[in-house]
Scaffold this motif. Structure first.
Motif, PDB file in Angstrom:
ATOM      1  N   MET A  64       0.823  -1.171   0.000  1.00  0.00           N
ATOM      2  CA  MET A  64       0.000   0.000   0.000  1.00  0.00           C
ATOM      3  C   MET A  64       0.882   1.255   0.000  1.00  0.00           C
ATOM      4  SD  MET A  64      -3.372   0.316   2.335  1.00  0.00           S
ATOM      5  CE  MET A  64      -2.891   1.359   3.667  1.00  0.00           C
ATOM      6  N   ILE A  65       1.990   1.188   0.696  1.00  0.00           N
ATOM      7  CA  ILE A  65       2.869   2.356   0.765  1.00  0.00           C
ATOM      8  C   ILE A  65       3.834   2.381  -0.410  1.00  0.00           C
ATOM      9  CG2 ILE A  65       4.694   3.454   2.123  1.00  0.00           C
ATOM     10  CD1 ILE A  65       3.228   2.413   4.614  1.00  0.00           C
ATOM     11  N   THR A  66       4.379   1.218  -0.739  1.00  0.00           N
ATOM     12  CA  THR A  66       5.377   1.200  -1.816  1.00  0.00           C
ATOM     13  C   THR A  66       4.744   1.236  -3.199  1.00  0.00           C
ATOM     14  OG1 THR A  66       5.439  -1.216  -1.768  1.00  0.00           O
ATOM     15  CG2 THR A  66       7.049  -0.042  -0.398  1.00  0.00           C
ATOM     16  N   ARG A  67       3.550   0.642  -3.377  1.00  0.00           N
ATOM     17  CA  ARG A  67       2.889   0.615  -4.687  1.00  0.00           C
ATOM     18  C   ARG A  67       1.432   1.048  -4.559  1.00  0.00           C
ATOM     19  NH1 ARG A  67       4.997  -3.025  -8.545  1.00  0.00           N
ATOM     20  NH2 ARG A  67       3.579  -1.896  -9.890  1.00  0.00           N
ATOM     21  N   PRO A  68       1.163   2.324  -4.263  1.00  0.00           N
ATOM     22  CA  PRO A  68      -0.234   2.762  -4.095  1.00  0.00           C
ATOM     23  C   PRO A  68      -1.050   2.644  -5.366  1.00  0.00           C
ATOM     24  CG  PRO A  68       1.248   4.646  -4.037  1.00  0.00           C
ATOM     25  CD  PRO A  68       2.103   3.412  -4.062  1.00  0.00           C
ATOM     26  N   ASP A  69      -0.421   2.763  -6.517  1.00  0.00           N
ATOM     27  CA  ASP A  69      -1.166   2.640  -7.774  1.00  0.00           C
ATOM     28  C   ASP A  69      -1.729   1.235  -7.936  1.00  0.00           C
ATOM     29  OD1 ASP A  69       1.462   1.770  -7.918  1.00  0.00           O
ATOM     30  OD2 ASP A  69       1.626   2.122 -10.080  1.00  0.00           O
ATOM     31  N   LEU A  70      -0.935   0.229  -7.586  1.00  0.00           N
ATOM     32  CA  LEU A  70      -1.401  -1.149  -7.667  1.00  0.00           C
ATOM     33  C   LEU A  70      -2.511  -1.405  -6.648  1.00  0.00           C
ATOM     34  CD1 LEU A  70      -0.947  -3.982  -8.906  1.00  0.00           C
ATOM     35  CD2 LEU A  70       0.650  -4.395  -7.038  1.00  0.00           C
ATOM     36  N   PHE A  71      -2.330  -0.917  -5.434  1.00  0.00           N
ATOM     37  CA  PHE A  71      -3.323  -1.120  -4.386  1.00  0.00           C
ATOM     38  C   PHE A  71      -4.662  -0.489  -4.749  1.00  0.00           C
ATOM     39  CE2 PHE A  71      -5.434   0.521  -0.570  1.00  0.00           C
ATOM     40  CZ  PHE A  71      -5.734  -0.680   0.052  1.00  0.00           C
ATOM     41  N   TRP A  72      -4.642   0.787  -5.134  1.00  0.00           N
ATOM     42  CA  TRP A  72      -5.894   1.457  -5.445  1.00  0.00           C
ATOM     43  C   TRP A  72      -6.503   0.929  -6.741  1.00  0.00           C
ATOM     44  CZ3 TRP A  72      -8.423   3.292  -1.720  1.00  0.00           C
ATOM     45  CH2 TRP A  72      -7.764   3.827  -0.611  1.00  0.00           C
ATOM     46  N   GLY A  73      -5.675   0.443  -7.650  1.00  0.00           N
ATOM     47  CA  GLY A  73      -6.208  -0.224  -8.841  1.00  0.00           C
ATOM     48  C   GLY A  73      -6.966  -1.487  -8.478  1.00  0.00           C
ATOM     49  N   LEU A  74      -6.429  -2.240  -7.498  1.00  0.00           N
ATOM     50  CA  LEU A  74      -7.108  -3.443  -7.025  1.00  0.00           C
ATOM     51  C   LEU A  74      -8.432  -3.088  -6.353  1.00  0.00           C
ATOM     52  CD1 LEU A  74      -6.887  -6.549  -6.528  1.00  0.00           C
ATOM     53  CD2 LEU A  74      -5.871  -5.965  -4.326  1.00  0.00           C
ATOM     54  N   ILE A  75      -8.422  -2.062  -5.509  1.00  0.00           N
ATOM     55  CA  ILE A  75      -9.654  -1.634  -4.849  1.00  0.00           C
ATOM     56  C   ILE A  75     -10.687  -1.183  -5.885  1.00  0.00           C
ATOM     57  CG2 ILE A  75     -10.635   0.099  -3.266  1.00  0.00           C
ATOM     58  CD1 ILE A  75      -9.018  -2.061  -1.849  1.00  0.00           C
ATOM     59  N   ALA A  76     -10.244  -0.405  -6.880  1.00  0.00           N
ATOM     60  CA  ALA A  76     -11.160   0.072  -7.918  1.00  0.00           C
ATOM     61  C   ALA A  76     -11.727  -1.095  -8.722  1.00  0.00           C
ATOM     62  CB  ALA A  76     -10.440   1.058  -8.839  1.00  0.00           C
ATOM     63  N   SER A  77     -10.901  -2.094  -9.027  1.00  0.00           N
ATOM     64  CA  SER A  77     -11.400  -3.238  -9.797  1.00  0.00           C
ATOM     65  C   SER A  77     -12.425  -4.027  -8.997  1.00  0.00           C
ATOM     66  CB  SER A  77     -10.246  -4.133 -10.231  1.00  0.00           C
ATOM     67  OG  SER A  77      -9.678  -4.803  -9.117  1.00  0.00           O
ATOM     68  N   MET A  78     -12.229  -4.150  -7.676  1.00  0.00           N
ATOM     69  CA  MET A  78     -13.231  -4.838  -6.859  1.00  0.00           C
ATOM     70  C   MET A  78     -14.534  -4.047  -6.822  1.00  0.00           C
ATOM     71  SD  MET A  78     -11.341  -6.696  -3.697  1.00  0.00           S
ATOM     72  CE  MET A  78     -10.016  -5.585  -3.297  1.00  0.00           C
ATOM     73  N   LEU A  79     -14.438  -2.732  -6.738  1.00  0.00           N
ATOM     74  CA  LEU A  79     -15.639  -1.896  -6.729  1.00  0.00           C
ATOM     75  C   LEU A  79     -16.382  -2.013  -8.060  1.00  0.00           C
ATOM     76  CD1 LEU A  79     -17.309   0.204  -5.185  1.00  0.00           C
ATOM     77  CD2 LEU A  79     -15.880   1.957  -6.238  1.00  0.00           C
ATOM     78  N   ILE A  80     -15.656  -1.942  -9.153  1.00  0.00           N
ATOM     79  CA  ILE A  80     -16.284  -2.072 -10.480  1.00  0.00           C
ATOM     80  C   ILE A  80     -16.897  -3.460 -10.634  1.00  0.00           C
ATOM     81  CG2 ILE A  80     -15.777  -2.177 -12.949  1.00  0.00           C
ATOM     82  CD1 ILE A  80     -13.655   0.026 -12.411  1.00  0.00           C
ATOM     83  N   GLY A  81     -16.209  -4.482 -10.156  1.00  0.00           N
ATOM     84  CA  GLY A  81     -16.751  -5.841 -10.226  1.00  0.00           C
ATOM     85  C   GLY A  81     -18.038  -5.994  -9.448  1.00  0.00           C
ATOM     86  N   ASN A  82     -18.097  -5.409  -8.258  1.00  0.00           N
ATOM     87  CA  ASN A  82     -19.330  -5.482  -7.469  1.00  0.00           C
ATOM     88  C   ASN A  82     -20.473  -4.743  -8.139  1.00  0.00           C
ATOM     89  OD1 ASN A  82     -18.529  -7.120  -5.345  1.00  0.00           O
ATOM     90  ND2 ASN A  82     -17.608  -5.414  -4.233  1.00  0.00           N
ATOM     91  N   VAL A  83     -20.202  -3.585  -8.709  1.00  0.00           N
ATOM     92  CA  VAL A  83     -21.249  -2.844  -9.429  1.00  0.00           C
ATOM     93  C   VAL A  83     -21.746  -3.665 -10.614  1.00  0.00           C
ATOM     94  CG1 VAL A  83     -21.679  -0.791 -10.826  1.00  0.00           C
ATOM     95  CG2 VAL A  83     -20.478  -0.582  -8.654  1.00  0.00           C
ATOM     96  N   MET A  84     -20.824  -4.293 -11.340  1.00  0.00           N
ATOM     97  CA  MET A  84     -21.235  -5.115 -12.491  1.00  0.00           C
ATOM     98  C   MET A  84     -22.064  -6.310 -12.039  1.00  0.00           C
ATOM     99  SD  MET A  84     -17.818  -4.950 -14.851  1.00  0.00           S
ATOM    100  CE  MET A  84     -18.399  -6.183 -15.962  1.00  0.00           C
ATOM    101  N   LEU A  85     -21.706  -6.927 -10.907  1.00  0.00           N
ATOM    102  CA  LEU A  85     -22.504  -8.046 -10.408  1.00  0.00           C
ATOM    103  C   LEU A  85     -23.917  -7.608 -10.048  1.00  0.00           C
ATOM    104  CD1 LEU A  85     -19.985 -10.050  -8.225  1.00  0.00           C
ATOM    105  CD2 LEU A  85     -21.222 -10.859 -10.218  1.00  0.00           C
ATOM    106  N   VAL A  86     -24.046  -6.442  -9.443  1.00  0.00           N
ATOM    107  CA  VAL A  86     -25.379  -5.937  -9.106  1.00  0.00           C
ATOM    108  C   VAL A  86     -26.177  -5.696 -10.382  1.00  0.00           C
ATOM    109  CG1 VAL A  86     -26.612  -3.942  -8.161  1.00  0.00           C
ATOM    110  CG2 VAL A  86     -24.755  -4.985  -6.869  1.00  0.00           C
ATOM    111  N   ILE A  87     -25.553  -5.087 -11.385  1.00  0.00           N
ATOM    112  CA  ILE A  87     -26.249  -4.797 -12.642  1.00  0.00           C
ATOM    113  C   ILE A  87     -26.664  -6.086 -13.336  1.00  0.00           C
ATOM    114  CG2 ILE A  87     -25.922  -3.859 -14.962  1.00  0.00           C
ATOM    115  CD1 ILE A  87     -24.149  -1.689 -13.644  1.00  0.00           C
TER     116      ILE A  87
END
Length: 152
Positions: free
Chosen positions: A1-24
């Motif tokens: 999270m500290i050394t690679r924030p882009d990777l971490f937040w990309g993972l969080i964003a992909s989980m959020l997008i995945g959950n929205v797609m599952l709901v849709i």
């Protein structure tokens, strides 16, 4: 999270997008899932069994996996017939290897001395709590058996 924030937040964003797609995807299918509840058990059970066999076979393409599936299914049926609850067994299968690995690690650190579990304050408290929980679970059974024995 500290050394690679882009990777971490990309993972969080992909989980959020995945959950929205599952709901849709699943909102229009609610009616289908409700209809699935109306399928009789005599039809649903063999379908689930076939899907389990296909899944077990497709992992390694081995008949041994199917035999292991059959053996565990038979063991599950026997345990259910004798009234064993499945949740503690499942927890044991999941947590057992983790507990064994950490026991091995603790024994390696202490050079094989098992007294480390009672000489350290935190582990001693945990061991006492485990012993108390076991007593809380086992003592009512002994009391019931003694009362039944005294009545006869």
């Amino acid at each position: 999270m500290i050394t690679r924030p882009d990777l971490f937040w990309g993972l969080i964003a992909s989980m959020l997008i995945g959950n929205v797609m599952l709901v849709i995807i699943n909102l229009p299918m609610i009616g289908l899932w409700v209809q699935l509840l109306r399928v009789p058990y005599r039809i649903l059970f063999p379908v689930i069994l076939v899907i389990c066999c296909i899944g077990a076979y497709s992992l390694e393409f081995s008949a041994v996996d199917l035999m292991a599936l059959s053996a565990f299914a038979a063991a599950g049926v026997v345990l259910a017939a004798f009234g064993f609850p499945p949740v503690p067994l499942l927890l044991g299968f999941i947590l057992g290897p983790l507990a064994e690995e950490n026991l091995r690690r603790a024994m390696a650190i202490s050079a094989g001395d098992a007294s480390i579990f009672v000489t350290r304050p935190i582990s001693a408290v945990i061991m006492l709590m485990i012993a108390a929980l076991v007593l809380v679970v086992v003592l009512p059974t002994f009391r019931r058996n003694r009362e039944v024995f005294e009545e006869t």
